[in-house]
Write an enzyme that holds these catalytic residues in place. Structure first.
Site, mmCIF file in Angstrom:
data_model
loop_
_atom_site.group_PDB
_atom_site.id
_atom_site.type_symbol
_atom_site.label_atom_id
_atom_site.label_comp_id
_atom_site.label_asym_id
_atom_site.label_seq_id
_atom_site.Cartn_x
_atom_site.Cartn_y
_atom_site.Cartn_z
ATOM 1 N N HIS A 27 0.841 -1.207 0.000
ATOM 2 C CA HIS A 27 0.000 0.000 0.000
ATOM 3 C C HIS A 27 0.876 1.256 0.000
ATOM 4 O O HIS A 27 0.600 2.209 -0.727
ATOM 5 C CB HIS A 27 -0.871 0.052 1.266
ATOM 6 C CG HIS A 27 -1.862 -1.063 1.411
ATOM 7 N ND1 HIS A 27 -1.968 -1.821 2.546
ATOM 8 C CD2 HIS A 27 -2.803 -1.540 0.561
ATOM 9 C CE1 HIS A 27 -2.943 -2.710 2.403
ATOM 10 N NE2 HIS A 27 -3.457 -2.571 1.205
ATOM 11 N N LYS A 51 -18.061 -6.129 8.060
ATOM 12 C CA LYS A 51 -16.853 -6.948 8.213
ATOM 13 C C LYS A 51 -16.286 -6.765 9.619
ATOM 14 O O LYS A 51 -16.525 -5.749 10.260
ATOM 15 C CB LYS A 51 -15.788 -6.498 7.208
ATOM 16 C CG LYS A 51 -15.992 -7.064 5.814
ATOM 17 C CD LYS A 51 -14.737 -6.828 5.007
ATOM 18 C CE LYS A 51 -14.929 -7.201 3.549
ATOM 19 N NZ LYS A 51 -13.815 -6.707 2.718
ATOM 20 N N ARG A 100 -2.132 -6.138 -8.370
ATOM 21 C CA ARG A 100 -1.012 -7.037 -8.097
ATOM 22 C C ARG A 100 -0.866 -8.097 -9.177
ATOM 23 O O ARG A 100 0.212 -8.370 -9.648
ATOM 24 C CB ARG A 100 -1.222 -7.749 -6.753
ATOM 25 C CG ARG A 100 -0.805 -6.924 -5.585
ATOM 26 C CD ARG A 100 -1.425 -7.425 -4.329
ATOM 27 N NE ARG A 100 -2.879 -7.264 -4.379
ATOM 28 C CZ ARG A 100 -3.673 -7.361 -3.345
ATOM 29 N NH1 ARG A 100 -3.177 -7.672 -2.186
ATOM 30 N NH2 ARG A 100 -4.958 -7.166 -3.451
ATOM 31 N N SER A 138 -2.684 -7.545 3.153
ATOM 32 C CA SER A 138 -2.902 -7.470 4.601
ATOM 33 C C SER A 138 -3.230 -8.860 5.143
ATOM 34 O O SER A 138 -2.822 -9.225 6.258
ATOM 35 C CB SER A 138 -4.055 -6.515 4.926
ATOM 36 O OG SER A 138 -3.809 -5.251 4.380
HETATM 37 P P1 ADP Z 1 -9.640 -3.841 -0.331
HETATM 38 O O1 ADP Z 1 -10.205 -4.525 0.871
HETATM 39 O O2 ADP Z 1 -10.499 -2.748 -0.891
HETATM 40 O O3 ADP Z 1 -9.060 -4.752 -1.392
HETATM 41 P P2 ADP Z 1 -6.971 -3.417 0.551
HETATM 42 O O4 ADP Z 1 -6.603 -2.636 1.766
HETATM 43 O O5 ADP Z 1 -6.736 -4.887 0.601
HETATM 44 O O6 ADP Z 1 -8.453 -3.031 0.266
HETATM 45 O O7 ADP Z 1 -6.227 -2.822 -0.716
HETATM 46 C C1 ADP Z 1 -6.417 -1.490 -1.136
HETATM 47 C C2 ADP Z 1 -5.829 -1.296 -2.520
HETATM 48 O O8 ADP Z 1 -4.439 -1.556 -2.480
HETATM 49 C C3 ADP Z 1 -6.382 -2.227 -3.593
HETATM 50 O O9 ADP Z 1 -6.432 -1.507 -4.805
HETATM 51 C C4 ADP Z 1 -5.346 -3.311 -3.671
HETATM 52 O O10 ADP Z 1 -5.342 -3.931 -4.949
HETATM 53 C C5 ADP Z 1 -4.089 -2.521 -3.455
HETATM 54 N N1 ADP Z 1 -2.991 -3.326 -2.929
HETATM 55 C C6 ADP Z 1 -3.008 -4.135 -1.847
HETATM 56 N N2 ADP Z 1 -1.809 -4.730 -1.669
HETATM 57 C C7 ADP Z 1 -1.004 -4.284 -2.681
HETATM 58 C C8 ADP Z 1 0.342 -4.546 -3.083
HETATM 59 N N3 ADP Z 1 1.087 -5.435 -2.433
HETATM 60 N N4 ADP Z 1 0.818 -3.901 -4.171
HETATM 61 C C9 ADP Z 1 0.029 -3.036 -4.843
HETATM 62 N N5 ADP Z 1 -1.249 -2.770 -4.541
HETATM 63 C C10 ADP Z 1 -1.771 -3.366 -3.471
#
Ligand code: ADP
Length: 174
Positions: A27, A51, A100, A138
């Site tokens: 992120h 959630k 990703r 996460s």
């Molecule tokens: P959500 O629950 O909406 O997927 P996340 O917190 O998991 O939210 O992710 C938020 C954003 O960050 C999403 O667009 C996700 O694809 C992106 N993201 C998460 N991990 C990575 C990573 N390792 N590299 C690039 N983008 C990421």
């Protein structure tokens, strides 16, 4: 419309939305890169009442604020409900999402198209992940934490320490 906004308003405000439960280096990489291409980036932390996250929305906002304190044009806010309504509220023209792998693509495309139907003035842009974080989420961080693995490649120490502590407290309360 996006280009029109850029020319007329000359200020591009974007939202990077997500759960950030907790924020990872993946992120943070997207946040750093996006903050260089827009004037203001709002990291939108989703408070999804259906959630059960590991961290409360207040905690997730605080952890993000600490992690982005060196980026002056980045602001962290929580939101509930539809992302496009939040975008309108803060007057953002752009949504930033991270991609990703191909597996992210189908869902992200569907969300972007839905948001476009709901709010034609708000565009979505995708940043592809830096290869070193392509595997990282996460969920993976929390799974490795659960089994006591090394978290140092996943997120800053303050965040991984908080995850370990939270998991310990949850286990104690069972
Ligand atoms: P959500 O629950 O909406 O997927 P996340 O917190 O998991 O939210 O992710 C938020 C954003 O960050 C999403 O667009 C996700 O694809 C992106 N993201 C998460 N991990 C990575 C990573 N390792 N590299 C690039 N983008 C990421």
């Amino acid at each position: 419309m996006f280009l029109y906004n850029c020319v007329v308003n000359s200020m591009v405000r974007a939202i990077y939305p997500g759960s950030f439960d907790p924020v990872t280096y993946g992120h943070l990489d997207v946040i750093k890169r996006a903050s260089k291409i827009v004037d203001e980036l709002i990291v939108g932390v989703l408070n999804n009442k259906s959630k059960t996250p590991l961290f409360s929305v207040e905690n997730r906002v605080k952890m993000l604020n600490d992690a982005v304190s060196d980026l002056p044009n980045v602001k962290v806010m929580s939101f509930e409900g539809l992302l496009v309504d939040f975008a309108k509220k803060v007057d953002a023209q752009l949504i930033v999402r991270g991609l990703r792998a191909v597996t992210d693509f189908e869902y992200e495309l569907q969300m972007a198209q839905t948001n476009r139907v709901l709010a034609p003035d708000v565009d979505t842009v995708f940043l592809t992940t830096s290869l070193e974080y392509a595997y990282l989420s996460s969920t993976i961080l929390k799974e490795v934490a659960h089994f006591g693995g090394d978290l140092s490649k996943f997120a800053p120490a303050e965040i991984t320490d908080a995850v370990i502590e939270k998991i310990r407290l949850t286990a104690d309360n069972k």
